[in-house]
Design a protein around this motif. Structure first.
Motif, mmCIF file in Angstrom:
data_model
loop_
_atom_site.group_PDB
_atom_site.id
_atom_site.type_symbol
_atom_site.label_atom_id
_atom_site.label_comp_id
_atom_site.label_asym_id
_atom_site.label_seq_id
_atom_site.Cartn_x
_atom_site.Cartn_y
_atom_site.Cartn_z
ATOM 1 N N THR A 110 0.823 -1.214 0.000
ATOM 2 C CA THR A 110 0.000 0.000 0.000
ATOM 3 C C THR A 110 0.855 1.260 0.000
ATOM 4 O OG1 THR A 110 -1.822 1.125 1.149
ATOM 5 C CG2 THR A 110 -0.128 0.111 2.545
ATOM 6 N N LYS A 111 0.256 2.365 -0.445
ATOM 7 C CA LYS A 111 0.856 3.692 -0.259
ATOM 8 C C LYS A 111 0.449 4.244 1.106
ATOM 9 C CE LYS A 111 -0.043 4.717 -5.129
ATOM 10 N NZ LYS A 111 -0.966 5.415 -6.020
ATOM 11 N N TYR A 112 -0.605 3.646 1.683
ATOM 12 C CA TYR A 112 -1.238 4.176 2.896
ATOM 13 C C TYR A 112 -0.844 3.344 4.114
ATOM 14 C CZ TYR A 112 -3.944 6.581 -0.671
ATOM 15 O OH TYR A 112 -4.321 7.344 -1.742
ATOM 16 N N GLU A 113 0.392 3.495 4.512
ATOM 17 C CA GLU A 113 0.951 2.688 5.596
ATOM 18 C C GLU A 113 0.211 2.914 6.923
ATOM 19 O OE1 GLU A 113 5.401 1.830 7.476
ATOM 20 O OE2 GLU A 113 5.087 3.510 6.117
ATOM 21 N N ASN A 114 -0.012 4.165 7.293
ATOM 22 C CA ASN A 114 -0.641 4.479 8.584
ATOM 23 C C ASN A 114 -2.098 4.030 8.643
ATOM 24 O OD1 ASN A 114 1.699 5.683 9.611
ATOM 25 N ND2 ASN A 114 1.199 7.638 8.662
ATOM 26 N N VAL A 127 -0.367 -7.788 10.406
ATOM 27 C CA VAL A 127 0.074 -7.974 9.022
ATOM 28 C C VAL A 127 1.417 -7.285 8.829
ATOM 29 C CG1 VAL A 127 -2.283 -8.108 8.079
ATOM 30 C CG2 VAL A 127 -1.134 -5.882 8.205
ATOM 31 N N GLU A 128 2.112 -7.693 7.788
ATOM 32 C CA GLU A 128 3.356 -7.013 7.402
ATOM 33 C C GLU A 128 2.992 -6.026 6.300
ATOM 34 O OE1 GLU A 128 7.604 -7.919 5.186
ATOM 35 O OE2 GLU A 128 6.433 -9.612 5.953
ATOM 36 N N ILE A 129 3.369 -4.762 6.481
ATOM 37 C CA ILE A 129 3.014 -3.745 5.488
ATOM 38 C C ILE A 129 4.204 -3.449 4.593
ATOM 39 C CG2 ILE A 129 2.263 -1.352 5.153
ATOM 40 C CD1 ILE A 129 0.712 -1.648 7.798
ATOM 41 N N LEU A 130 3.963 -3.559 3.293
ATOM 42 C CA LEU A 130 4.986 -3.264 2.295
ATOM 43 C C LEU A 130 4.620 -1.928 1.662
ATOM 44 C CD1 LEU A 130 7.436 -4.289 0.574
ATOM 45 C CD2 LEU A 130 5.753 -5.334 -0.947
ATOM 46 N N LYS A 131 5.378 -0.873 1.973
ATOM 47 C CA LYS A 131 5.041 0.455 1.460
ATOM 48 C C LYS A 131 5.596 0.636 0.054
ATOM 49 C CE LYS A 131 4.715 5.302 2.401
ATOM 50 N NZ LYS A 131 4.984 6.449 3.239
ATOM 51 N N GLU A 137 -1.055 -2.536 -7.431
ATOM 52 C CA GLU A 137 -1.773 -3.705 -7.957
ATOM 53 C C GLU A 137 -0.832 -4.794 -8.464
ATOM 54 O OE1 GLU A 137 -2.107 -0.653 -9.298
ATOM 55 O OE2 GLU A 137 -4.060 0.059 -8.600
ATOM 56 N N LEU A 138 0.394 -4.393 -8.806
ATOM 57 C CA LEU A 138 1.357 -5.359 -9.335
ATOM 58 C C LEU A 138 1.919 -6.276 -8.251
ATOM 59 C CD1 LEU A 138 3.439 -3.083 -11.748
ATOM 60 C CD2 LEU A 138 1.630 -4.697 -12.351
ATOM 61 N N ALA A 139 1.893 -5.823 -6.996
ATOM 62 C CA ALA A 139 2.549 -6.567 -5.905
ATOM 63 C C ALA A 139 2.020 -7.996 -5.740
ATOM 64 C CB ALA A 139 2.463 -5.778 -4.603
ATOM 65 N N ILE A 148 -3.642 -5.854 -1.178
ATOM 66 C CA ILE A 148 -3.297 -4.435 -1.275
ATOM 67 C C ILE A 148 -4.373 -3.599 -0.584
ATOM 68 C CG2 ILE A 148 -2.113 -4.760 -3.494
ATOM 69 C CD1 ILE A 148 -4.507 -3.261 -4.819
ATOM 70 N N VAL A 149 -4.002 -2.399 -0.184
ATOM 71 C CA VAL A 149 -4.978 -1.384 0.225
ATOM 72 C C VAL A 149 -4.714 -0.193 -0.688
ATOM 73 C CG1 VAL A 149 -5.679 0.234 2.028
ATOM 74 C CG2 VAL A 149 -5.222 -2.158 2.617
ATOM 75 N N ASP A 150 -5.720 0.174 -1.477
ATOM 76 C CA ASP A 150 -5.506 1.248 -2.453
ATOM 77 C C ASP A 150 -6.823 1.927 -2.804
ATOM 78 O OD1 ASP A 150 -3.794 2.807 -3.989
ATOM 79 O OD2 ASP A 150 -3.949 1.526 -5.763
#
Length: 205
Positions: A110-114, A127-131, A137-139, A148-150
């Motif tokens: 996600t771009k929205y880590e917080n 969860v593990e967050i990958l910023k 969407e490609l991740a 994803i969260v987007d």
């Protein structure tokens, strides 16, 4: 006054609402990031940076509520604007869908880590967050994330990448932001701007 407007999907609506409110703002030329008009200035910045500019001294800005929430910027938000409406959602590959409560140990891009951290924290799920800052969407497609969260508008980008929307995290819309010091030192100008935009919104509803 100094205005900061976001590049990208909110720029057209931002310019339009300000013009209808009587502020004849012009989009800066290709090589310029600042444009003057009637003694005012317009800055064009990355959407994610707009609340930072407003918090630290630019008088007024327009930004998505997702960015304001993610940045936790200390700004005054007098108005929600009638454009930029979409949602921030959790999505995952259609063949591996589980409920958010079952996502312990999953990796979420996600771009929205917080916002993402708060969302899963409220569910009691780790969860593990990958910023990422690009196309999240490609991740899942390349196997570096499970979900994803987007931002979702029509859902077409999700479908094109084999993803389905699982749950809405928050509704999103454009917001008018005001610097807290400017709110006091330029009270009349800010008030006039807010009431002019409010009138435009009410006339269009």
């Amino acid at each position: 006054m100094r205005f900061v407007l976001p590049k990208g999907r909110l720029l057209k609506g931002s310019l339009e609402v300000l013009r209808k409110a009587g502020y004849d703002v012009q989009k800066p030329g290709k090589r310029r990031l600042i444009e003057g008009f009637n003694g005012n200035e317009v800055l064009i910045a990355r959407a994610f940076d707009v609340p930072v500019y407003v918090e630290h001294g630019v008088d007024v800005g327009i930004s998505g509520s997702d960015v304001v929430e993610e940045r936790k910027s200390d700004v005054f938000v007098p108005l929600e604007l009638p454009f930029g409406k979409c949602r921030l959602s959790l999505a995952m590959p259609r063949e591996r869908v589980v409920s958010p409560e079952e996502m312990d140990g999953y990796r979420v891009a996600t771009k929205y880590e917080n916002i993402t951290r708060e969302y899963f924290s409220k569910l009691g799920v780790e969860v593990e967050i990958l910023k990422l800052s690009g196309s999240v969407e490609l991740a899942p497609k390349v196997g570096i994330a499970d979900a994803i969260v987007d931002i979702v508008e029509t859902g077409e980008t999700l479908r094109a990448n084999g993803l389905v929307e699982v749950e809405k995290v928050m509704d999103v819309s454009a917001q008018l932001l005001v610097n807290r010091i400017s709110q006091k030192t330029k009270f009349e100008e800010i008030n006039e701007l807010v009431f002019s935009i409010k009138e435009v919104i009410e006339n269009e509803l």
